[in-house]
Enzyme design. Structure first.
Site, PDB file in Angstrom:
ATOM      1  N   TYR A  13       8.033   2.099  -1.023  1.00 36.25           N
ATOM      2  CA  TYR A  13       6.816   1.516  -1.599  1.00 36.25           C
ATOM      3  C   TYR A  13       7.199   0.619  -2.760  1.00 36.25           C
ATOM      4  O   TYR A  13       8.027   0.983  -3.593  1.00 36.25           O
ATOM      5  CB  TYR A  13       5.900   2.645  -2.092  1.00 36.25           C
ATOM      6  CG  TYR A  13       4.747   2.191  -2.963  1.00 36.25           C
ATOM      7  CD1 TYR A  13       3.487   1.938  -2.415  1.00 36.25           C
ATOM      8  CD2 TYR A  13       4.912   2.027  -4.334  1.00 36.25           C
ATOM      9  CE1 TYR A  13       2.439   1.521  -3.209  1.00 36.25           C
ATOM     10  CE2 TYR A  13       3.865   1.611  -5.138  1.00 36.25           C
ATOM     11  CZ  TYR A  13       2.626   1.355  -4.570  1.00 36.25           C
ATOM     12  OH  TYR A  13       1.591   0.949  -5.363  1.00 36.25           O
ATOM     13  N   GLU A  56       0.454  -4.365  -3.505  1.00 35.14           N
ATOM     14  CA  GLU A  56       1.221  -3.212  -3.038  1.00 35.14           C
ATOM     15  C   GLU A  56       1.828  -3.555  -1.699  1.00 35.14           C
ATOM     16  O   GLU A  56       1.114  -3.936  -0.771  1.00 35.14           O
ATOM     17  CB  GLU A  56       0.305  -2.006  -2.850  1.00 35.14           C
ATOM     18  CG  GLU A  56      -0.194  -1.404  -4.135  1.00 35.14           C
ATOM     19  CD  GLU A  56      -1.103  -0.217  -3.865  1.00 35.14           C
ATOM     20  OE1 GLU A  56      -2.214  -0.441  -3.338  1.00 35.14           O
ATOM     21  OE2 GLU A  56      -0.695   0.914  -4.168  1.00 35.14           O
TER      22      GLU A  56
END
Lengths: 385, 289
Positions: free
Chosen positions: A105, A193
């Protein structure tokens, strides 16, 4: 920023089949529901026929593409970010599945305390960053970035070590992080993100999915992006509210509320809950209000079939109460007032506002505090039932 | 006594000739605020509301000795207005502007770092010391001079708290709206610290918001203070379904995942008195006496 080379958007199961064929001769493929929300992979569909799939589905057999696409399209995807009502899926993305050795991530946002950009990095084998954030926040690396400069080589090394990436990924990582940084600034984003970043066998990095939140306050600088705004997941009343330029939100209670601030909206919801009731909808008129805007707001609230009573709570600093009163009179004379209404005015020009409404002879009940307004309105609703 | 502004604070107004500015500056003058000048580029030399107007803030400060500025400039102009305030070394700047772009706020926060200027706002009703000075857009008739400091991230709930305090026969030393944008100027810590050092303030009412870590950070700081005033804290949002975004600019990883109860627990653990309803504030305050 590197992204999967082959992908296509589809609006029907037939299109999805064609898209699958054009992006890859062989499976697996990835089908992604396109709604304005993250956490789609851990989301679920409200409809029974789609209850076994999530918002991001890996499909191995060609024969299953149409079935999965049909389950997604037209149905309602609920994620932890959409709220329980979910969002309707009108399009899906079809991609060739990218074989990766590892996922991680990578997020970029603003640290609200230090007022700096901060990179967030975490190893998420199953893609569920929320689980890491809730249970092991220490497993997320926070790296402040200087707004003006590109990322330092020490920071790249730091991320490499943290993620235990192979040495050959270093320059890919540098390119990715700098690309992310530049995109954030150029787009006036509030958050980007990339979840996940895939690491291929040869150490190359690829953004396999992403969620970008843009700053509404800076949209005036990005006309090219502003025209892409997609309101298709808004309801009819929400769309209308947008046209009148106020915030409108629906819930499952019985009280229509008009307030002039988010804080008031929240505390009204708390009070209604305390009294065993709830809001049907909220209009937040915020600062800029004129007579027409308020009249349109009240008329809009009355088209919501859940609304059994209206509570208007205005604490005017910037807002002038007399203009609100003019709007109420206008709405009542144009559309009639068919439910009880309790009003509480405080602040700028409140006496003028009271006089306007008292002279209108509308069946309005006055209140001095928000608590009192809630109690009075719930009593009136009960009596009317 | 009060914090940041009082009846002797000389105030200049940037953007004084605008519609809203004129309305609120006139109200503030009537309230007794010592507004000494206005600043509007290219309108220097004129008079507005009986006040001299200057082209630049520096000129206005040099000519009048102003110590604070209240800014009624649009969001897109804010960073330029604040640059002027920083360069003129003004101690206090108040901005009511709504919808300021985040990237502008990043620049503004960088400018303020290491400067002499403290910013209140943007997107706030401002600061008011009852019966002395009003910088911003507060309703006038709800305040009462007294000993309770009020600091809040919600404009309308500030008014609610002030009303409740005034109606209970108590009053406020100073009331400050921090604003609830993603980035804000002054935060809870700076304001509560000022109240802790203000002799006339007996207790502080703090109103938080659902999103952003400002309350938790303030709680950590408060816990470590030795000489401190009691803080009565309120945060609305009990009824908001878990994960539901009410439209606040949220935090990345905590967006919607931190419940109001988590926040309240953090504040209570730091020794603040947490209330569930705004009306409880006055009950707690009267018990403190």
């Amino acid at each position: 920023m590197p992204i999967p080379p082959k992908k296509q958007c589809s609006y029907t199961p037939q299109e999805a089949m064609l898209a699958a064929d054009s992006v890859s001769k062989r499976g697996p493929w990835v089908l992604k529901a396109q709604i304005q929300s993250g956490a789609r992979q851990s989301g679920y569909f409200l409809e029974k026929k789609a209850e076994r799939i999530s918002g991001v589905q890996i499909v191995r057999k060609r024969s299953e593409i149409a079935t999965v696409a049909e389950q997604m399209l037209g149905n309602t995807l609920v994620t932890i970010q959409t709220g329980p009502q979910g969002k309707k899926v009108n399009k899906i993305y079809v991609e060739a599945f990218q074989k990766v050795k590892k996922n991680f991530y990578l997020g970029l946002t603003v640290n609200r305390i230090t007022a700096e950009l901060v990179l967030l990095i975490a190893d998420v084998p199953d893609g569920n960053i929320i689980k890491v954030a809730l249970n092991h926040p220490e497993d997320i690396l926070h790296l402040p970035l200087c707004a003006g400069d590109s990322v330092s080589s020490a920071q790249i090394q730091n991320i490499m070590n943290f993620l235990k990436l192979p040495h050959r990924s270093a320059h890919h990582l540098e390119k990715l992080v700098n690309g992310l940084h530049r995109a954030f600034l150029d787009l006036d984003a509030t958050m980007i993100e990339i979840n996940p970043v895939g690491v291929s066998l040869s150490g190359e990095l690829c953004a396999l999915d992403a969620k970008i939140s843009l700053d509404d306050n800076a949209l005036f600088r990005h006309q090219d992006i502003a025209v892409l705004r997609d309101d298709s997941d808004l309801g009819e009343r929400e769309l209308q509210a947008k046209r009148y330029k106020f915030t409108y939100q629906e819930f499952d209670g019985a009280v229509g509320c008009i307030v002039n601030g988010d804080g008031l909206a929240l505390s009204a919801m708390d009070l209604l809950k305390e009294h065993g009731s709830g809001a049907a909808c909220f209009i937040n008129v915020k600062g800029g209000v004129d007579k027409d805007k308020i009249a349109n707001g009240i008329k809009l609230i009355m088209t919501n079939p859940r609304v059994e009573g209206i509570m208007l709570n205005i604490l005017g600093g910037f807002v002038r109460c007399n203009l609100i009163a003019d709007g109420i009179v206008a709405a009542a004379s144009e559309a009639g007032l068919n439910v009880p209404m309790v009003i509480r005015f405080e602040g700028t020009n409140k006496d003028m506002a009271r006089e306007i409404l008292n002279n209108s002879h509308l069946p309005i009940v006055w209140s001095n505090t928000q608590d009192e307004a809630v109690e009075k309105l719930l009593k009136l609703i009960k009596e009317a039932a | 006594m009060s914090v940041f502004v009082n009846k002797d604070t000389k105030v200049v107004c940037q953007g004084i000739t605008g519609n809203q500015a004129s309305f609120h500056v006139k109200n503030s003058l009537d309230y007794g605020t010592k507004i000494v000048a206005g600043v509007v580029p290219e309108k220097g030399g004129s008079l507005h509301l009986g006040l001299p107007v200057f082209n630049t803030l520096r000129e206005a400060v040099e000519q009048t000795g102003a110590e604070a500025t209240v800014m009624y400039v649009p969001a897109a102009q804010l960073k330029y207005a604040i640059r002027e305030a920083v360069e003129a070394e003004l101690g206090l700047a108040v901005s009511i502007a709504a919808d300021v772009p985040l990237s502008d706020m990043l620049e503004i926060k960088a400018m303020l770092r290491g400067s002499k200027t403290k910013l209140i706002g943007p997107n706030t009703p401002g600061i008011i010391t009852p019966e002395e000075a009003r910088l911003g857009i507060f309703p006038i008739d709800i305040h009462k001079k007294g000993h309770i400091g009020v600091v809040s991230r919600s404009s309308t709930l500030t008014y609610e708290a002030v009303l409740a305090i005034s109606r209970a026969g108590l009053g406020q030393s100073t009331v400050i709206g921090l604003g609830d944008d993603m980035l804000i100027g002054m935060d809870f810590i700076e304001v509560i610290d000022a109240f802790n050092h203000d002799r006339s303030t007996k207790a502080v009412v703090m109103i938080g918001q659902l999103s952003g870590p400002f309350e938790e950070v303030a709680a950590d700081w408060y816990k470590q203070q030795i000489n401190k005033k009691p803080v009565i804290a309120f945060i609305a949002g009990n009824a908001v379904p878990f994960g539901h975004n009410m439209g606040y600019a949220g935090d990345v990883l905590t967006n919607g995942y931190v419940s109001v109860q988590d926040k309240k627990d953090a504040l209570a653990a730091a020794g603040m008195i947490v209330v569930d309803n705004l009306n409880e504030i006055t009950r707690v305050l009267s018990e403190l006496k």
